[in-house]
Design a protein around this motif. Structure first.
Motif, mmCIF file in Angstrom:
data_model
loop_
_atom_site.group_PDB
_atom_site.id
_atom_site.type_symbol
_atom_site.label_atom_id
_atom_site.label_comp_id
_atom_site.label_asym_id
_atom_site.label_seq_id
_atom_site.Cartn_x
_atom_site.Cartn_y
_atom_site.Cartn_z
ATOM 1 N N GLY A 83 0.804 -1.269 0.088
ATOM 2 C CA GLY A 83 -0.146 -0.187 0.015
ATOM 3 C C GLY A 83 0.924 1.064 0.008
ATOM 4 N N CYS A 85 0.451 5.844 0.586
ATOM 5 C CA CYS A 85 -0.711 6.922 0.847
ATOM 6 C C CYS A 85 -0.414 8.238 -0.108
ATOM 7 C CB CYS A 85 -0.464 7.685 2.112
ATOM 8 S SG CYS A 85 -1.236 6.655 3.544
ATOM 9 N N TRP A 92 -6.310 12.529 2.928
ATOM 10 C CA TRP A 92 -5.316 11.650 2.124
ATOM 11 C C TRP A 92 -6.225 10.237 1.873
ATOM 12 C CZ3 TRP A 92 -5.093 13.122 7.311
ATOM 13 C CH2 TRP A 92 -5.263 12.081 8.269
ATOM 14 N N TYR A 94 -5.417 6.180 1.303
ATOM 15 C CA TYR A 94 -4.520 5.007 1.308
ATOM 16 C C TYR A 94 -4.968 3.849 0.478
ATOM 17 C CZ TYR A 94 -2.449 0.750 3.420
ATOM 18 O OH TYR A 94 -1.725 -0.412 3.727
ATOM 19 N N SER A 96 -4.599 -0.036 -1.054
ATOM 20 C CA SER A 96 -4.023 -1.340 -0.709
ATOM 21 C C SER A 96 -4.334 -2.304 -1.696
ATOM 22 C CB SER A 96 -5.024 -1.826 0.548
ATOM 23 O OG SER A 96 -4.659 -3.083 0.884
ATOM 24 N N SER A 354 0.989 8.590 6.246
ATOM 25 C CA SER A 354 -0.189 9.672 5.661
ATOM 26 C C SER A 354 0.691 10.666 5.682
ATOM 27 C CB SER A 354 -1.134 10.074 6.839
ATOM 28 O OG SER A 354 -0.213 10.504 8.058
ATOM 29 N N TYR A 361 -0.110 3.388 8.360
ATOM 30 C CA TYR A 361 -1.047 2.312 7.857
ATOM 31 C C TYR A 361 -0.465 0.992 7.605
ATOM 32 C CZ TYR A 361 -4.395 6.002 7.863
ATOM 33 O OH TYR A 361 -5.025 7.413 8.149
ATOM 34 N N THR A 377 -6.977 -4.136 8.422
ATOM 35 C CA THR A 377 -6.131 -3.085 8.052
ATOM 36 C C THR A 377 -6.363 -1.857 9.268
ATOM 37 O OG1 THR A 377 -6.368 -3.331 5.868
ATOM 38 C CG2 THR A 377 -5.627 -1.009 6.425
ATOM 39 N N GLU A 379 -4.620 1.611 11.528
ATOM 40 C CA GLU A 379 -3.888 2.843 11.454
ATOM 41 C C GLU A 379 -3.268 2.866 12.901
ATOM 42 O OE1 GLU A 379 -6.028 6.813 10.724
ATOM 43 O OE2 GLU A 379 -6.160 6.629 12.841
#
Length: 386
Positions: A83, A85, A92, A94, A96, A354, A361, A377, A379
């Motif tokens: 992944g 960002c 933003w 993200y 994946s 980020s 992430y 997933t 953060e």
């Protein structure tokens, strides 16, 4: 030159990553990184999400495979993998990958400036075993197929433009990609036990539809000089790309790849190594090798996806090992940053910061179930050093 000064200031989204001494032609090679105390101290007991973090850091779950994301109607994909960002106004995105076949592809999560999830959607469909990849300076995501004669797909993180397949970048078991805006090339890893390391030079920077694929040629040692040689047939049939050039250097299971400041780093999972290419000097060396760490003391095994921070720290996710994300600091110290508990049948994938560098992430590809349908997933927020 002091390593932190050498690499500080590279953009977080542009893969700022640092370790190993700056090399000059003919200079002695730096010693590979060794275990030590990390900049954030010891890991605390696992939180409610089963994650051990240093003091001051917290985690939250942002998506689960086969479940709707937040209040959106979008169902998150199986086996979340590589992944990155992308800045999106004051928020933003993200992105994946999905490492399943058929219909792997990639999805995206959109966040507001406060970190609230405001959207989720598909950006690539109909592809196979999309493992890692890399972002480009023109804000697209390169999603790579980890299958024999796999392709690189260029995707739009906003999900507006259709994905584009780029056969000129070679058909092989792709893993990760890293763009070098100085030399205007893209570096590519190959996940084979006798894989190679490549670079693609597009005919026009910003357009990957045509160009020249080359392979790294070097000796059999763990340090020395290197050069690039054209791959005669990027299509890889009938002869695989890795077998077309005599003297192409072999790497045991190429994985993550990052570029910053005339240096590219990549990992090889088969031998738990991190490699460093000094592009200005034309030299390579080991930046980490778990076999060079005192017996039983290696904090980093199963090296896989990588990302960097503006501090010069490199974050490396484990495929297996002890389910950690470890970091290597600019003073060549290797230490755990976090550990996921109760998920020994999984692997950590897709670490990415980020744009402001305050949130990390990543995913547990198979979660607590050990199945691709159990991906989670996460953060992590906290006082990441600048």
């Amino acid at each position: 030159m002091e390593r932190r000064s050498f690499l500080r200031g590279a953009a977080v989204g542009g893969t700022a990553a640092a370790f190993g001494g700056a090399l000059m032609q003919g200079a002695a090679y730096a010693a590979p990184a060794q275990p030590g105390t990390g900049p954030y101290g010891a890991l605390r007991a696992a939180d409610a999400n089963g994650i051990q973090l240093p003091s001051g850091f917290t985690s939250r779950v942002v998506a689960r495979s086969r479940q709707r994301v937040g209040t959106t109607a979008y169902t998150w994909h199986d086996a979340p993998d590589g992944g990155a960002c992308f800045a999106d106004g004051s928020g933003w995105i993200y992105v994946s990958n999905s490492e399943v076949s058929p219909n792997g592809g990639a999805g995206a999560l959109r966040f507001s400036a406060t970190g609230a999830i405001t959207g989720a959607y598909r950006i690539l469909s109909g592809t196979r075993t999309n493992c890692a990849g890399g972002r480009t300076p023109w804000n697209t995501w390169l999603s790579c197929e980890e299958v024999s004669r796999g392709y690189v797909y260029e995707t739009d993180p906003w999900g507006v433009k259709a994905a584009v397949r780029h056969p000129a970048m070679g058909l092989f078991k792709h893993e990760a990609a890293a763009a070098d805006p100085v030399r205007r090339v893209v570096y590519l890893t190959e996940d084979e036990s006798d894989g190679c390391f490549y670079r693609f030079t597009p005919a026009t920077w910003g357009d990957l539809s045509t160009g020249v694929l080359q392979v790294l040629v070097a000796g059999s040692g763990t340090s020395g000089s290197f050069r690039w040689q054209d791959v005669p047939d990027p299509d890889g049939s009938p002869t695989a790309t890795r077998n077309q050039v005599s003297g192409a250097k072999r790497f045991n299971g190429g994985e993550g790849c990052h570029y910053a400041d005339d240096t590219v780093w990549f990992t090889t999972k088969g031998d738990n190594r991190v490699w460093r290419l000094d592009l200005a000097a034309g030299s390579y060396e080991l930046a980490y090798d778990d076999s060079l760490v005192p017996s039983g003391a290696a904090p980093l095994t199963g090296v896989d996806n990588v990302t960097g921070s503006s501090s010069g720290d490199l974050y490396i996710a484990e495929d297996g090992g002890t389910m950690e994300i470890c970091l290597i600091t600019p003073d060549d110290t290797v230490a755990p940053f976090l550990r996921i508990t109760g998920q020994s049948g999984s692997e950590i994938t897709g670490p990415a910061f980020s744009p402001d560098g305050r949130r990390l992430y990543f995913s547990s590809q198979r979660g607590t179930s050990g199945s691709s349908s159990g991906g989670i997933t996460y953060e992590v927020t906290g006082p990441f050093r600048a």
